[in-house]
Design an enzyme around this catalytic site. Structure first.
Site, PDB file in Angstrom:
ATOM      1  N   GLY A   1      89.835  19.954  84.635  1.00  0.00           N
ATOM      2  CA  GLY A   1      90.263  20.532  85.912  1.00  0.00           C
ATOM      3  C   GLY A   1      91.747  20.323  86.161  1.00  0.00           C
ATOM      4  N   ASP A   2      92.121  20.340  87.431  1.00  0.00           N
ATOM      5  CA  ASP A   2      93.532  20.221  87.818  1.00  0.00           C
ATOM      6  C   ASP A   2      94.059  18.788  87.751  1.00  0.00           C
ATOM      7  OD1 ASP A   2      91.606  19.876  90.050  1.00  0.00           O
ATOM      8  OD2 ASP A   2      93.393  19.237  91.139  1.00  0.00           O
TER       9      ASP A   2
ATOM     10  N   LEU B   1      88.237  22.401  94.068  1.00  0.00           N
ATOM     11  CA  LEU B   1      87.847  23.043  92.811  1.00  0.00           C
ATOM     12  C   LEU B   1      89.071  23.253  91.920  1.00  0.00           C
ATOM     13  CD1 LEU B   1      85.527  24.298  91.177  1.00  0.00           C
ATOM     14  CD2 LEU B   1      86.121  26.493  92.235  1.00  0.00           C
TER      15      LEU B   1
ATOM     16  N   THR C   1      92.653  17.504  95.851  1.00  0.00           N
ATOM     17  CA  THR C   1      91.231  17.479  95.509  1.00  0.00           C
ATOM     18  C   THR C   1      90.619  18.818  95.904  1.00  0.00           C
ATOM     19  OG1 THR C   1      89.091  16.461  95.958  1.00  0.00           O
ATOM     20  CG2 THR C   1      90.731  16.270  97.697  1.00  0.00           C
TER      21      THR C   1
ATOM     22  N   THR D   1      86.082  13.185  93.917  1.00  0.00           N
ATOM     23  CA  THR D   1      87.331  12.733  93.260  1.00  0.00           C
ATOM     24  C   THR D   1      88.157  11.773  94.128  1.00  0.00           C
ATOM     25  OG1 THR D   1      87.449  14.784  92.023  1.00  0.00           O
ATOM     26  CG2 THR D   1      89.551  13.732  92.475  1.00  0.00           C
TER      27      THR D   1
HETATM   28  N1  ASP Z   1      89.767  18.648  91.385  1.00  0.00           N
HETATM   29  C1  ASP Z   1      88.662  18.071  90.663  1.00  0.00           C
HETATM   30  C2  ASP Z   1      88.354  18.923  89.454  1.00  0.00           C
HETATM   31  O1  ASP Z   1      88.312  20.129  89.574  1.00  0.00           O
HETATM   32  C3  ASP Z   1      87.420  17.947  91.465  1.00  0.00           C
HETATM   33  C4  ASP Z   1      87.580  17.449  92.879  1.00  0.00           C
HETATM   34  O2  ASP Z   1      88.679  17.225  93.359  1.00  0.00           O
HETATM   35  O3  ASP Z   1      86.552  17.268  93.554  1.00  0.00           O
HETATM   36  O4  ASP Z   1      88.092  18.389  88.406  1.00  0.00           O
END
Ligand code: ASP
Length: 317
Positions: free
Chosen positions: A214-215, A237, A235, A184
């Site tokens: 996601g977030d 999970l 960034t 990301t």
């Molecule tokens: N935060 C992002 C998501 O969960 C992924 C990432 O930052 O690698 O979609």
């Protein structure tokens, strides 16, 4: 009083070392954003420009480099926010556009809303004639699925997701050996007026059910910006970051007087303790102090305040 501008950007937190091309691209993206700040443009313009360079590169999990969901479709999320009037815009599950961050900006500038999702977000982008990206061919879709980690290397949660998807689809998914190296992207900036802004753009995570969000497009989770606190771009999970509302929690710590490094450390420790998550954060306080913090092995990130050259590394303290 005119502030000395500053920009930070990241290309994701994870385990892999940064490649040379990623380093060069991040430096170019920081330089493009900083140039605008130097000429007096708002922080929002700087982060949009910086993120667009990263989205267009194909070197990160955003824009043309975005991951595919398990059905072989690229659905992307992006958001941005500014700290003077707390304006924000975001898109989730948007398809086909080259620059989801530009769609997020249009939601902020042209609508009375904050977040548009799915097919309607894509139609909205089409209405404004945003550039499109080439769609993956069937062969590329198959290759992307094969590039998922081998079944033996999946976590329990990933195996559940995959089995559920296969039951829903009535077919078995091929997984291979390769794994993914792209992550990301995000940015935060402080402009000469003293306004902060934050933004982020992603293709999500490996092994996503179609429709997973996601977030990144959720204000207060993936990003936050408030001139009374600072700007944050996350960034990691998303499922962990959402449950702690990490970006807002870090901003609240800043507003209460914590420095950017201790605010980030405190909240990332909570992510690890409460939801067993790992993440990385760009944190920029309103006074220009900043921290790049991660409890993952690495974060590809950098900063520039116009002196010397942009600093880009894949490990920060
Ligand atoms: N935060 C992002 C998501 O969960 C992924 C990432 O930052 O690698 O979609």
């Amino acid at each position: 009083m005119t502030k000395h501008p500053l920009i930070l950007a990241h290309g994701g937190a994870g385990v892999r070392a940064m490649t040379r091309t990623q380093r060069a691209c991040l430096a170019e993206a920081l330089a493009a954003g900083y140039k605008l700040l130097h000429h007096g443009s708002p922080a929002l313009d700087a982060i949009e420009t910086t993120i667009k360079v990263l989205e267009a590169s194909g070197l990160f999990n955003a824009g043309v480099g975005a991951r595919l969901q398990l059905d072989g479709t690229r659905r992307m999320d992006a958001s941005m926010m500014e700290g003077r009037e707390l304006r924000a815009g975001a898109v989730a599950g948007i398809e086909q556009v080259r620059h989801p961050i530009a769609a997020a900006r249009l939601v902020m500038d042209k609508t009375a809303h904050v977040l548009l999702v799915g097919a309607q977000a894509t139609a909205f982008a089409r209405h404004f004639k945003l550039d499109c990206q080439k769609q993956p061919t069937p062969a590329q879709r198959r290759a992307a699925i094969k590039a998922l980690p081998h079944r033996d290397r999946l976590t329990v949660a990933q195996r559940h997701t995959l089995r559920l998807f296969e039951r829903m689809e009535g077919r078995r998914t091929l997984t291979g050996e390769a794994g993914e190296a792209r992550e990301t992207v995000g940015a935060v900036a402080l402009d000469q007026e003293g306004t902060v802004a934050a933004g982020a753009s992603t293709g999500g995570i490996a092994l996503m059910l179609p429709g997973r969000v996601g977030d990144t497009p959720l204000i207060g989770c993936g990003i936050y910006a408030d001139n009374e606190a600072g700007a944050v771009s996350m960034t990691g999970l998303g499922e962990s970051i959402i449950r702690i509302a990490v970006a807002k929690e870090i901003a609240d710590c800043l507003a209460a007087g914590a420095g950017p490094a201790s605010a980030a450390r405190l909240v990332l420790a909570k992510v690890a303790r409460r939801v067993a998550g790992a993440a990385g954060a760009l944190v920029l306080a309103r006074n220009g102090r900043f921290a790049i913090t991660h409890n993952t092995p690495r974060i590809v990130a950098g900063y520039w305040d116009g002196t010397g050259k942009p600093v880009v590394r894949d490990k920060f303290k």
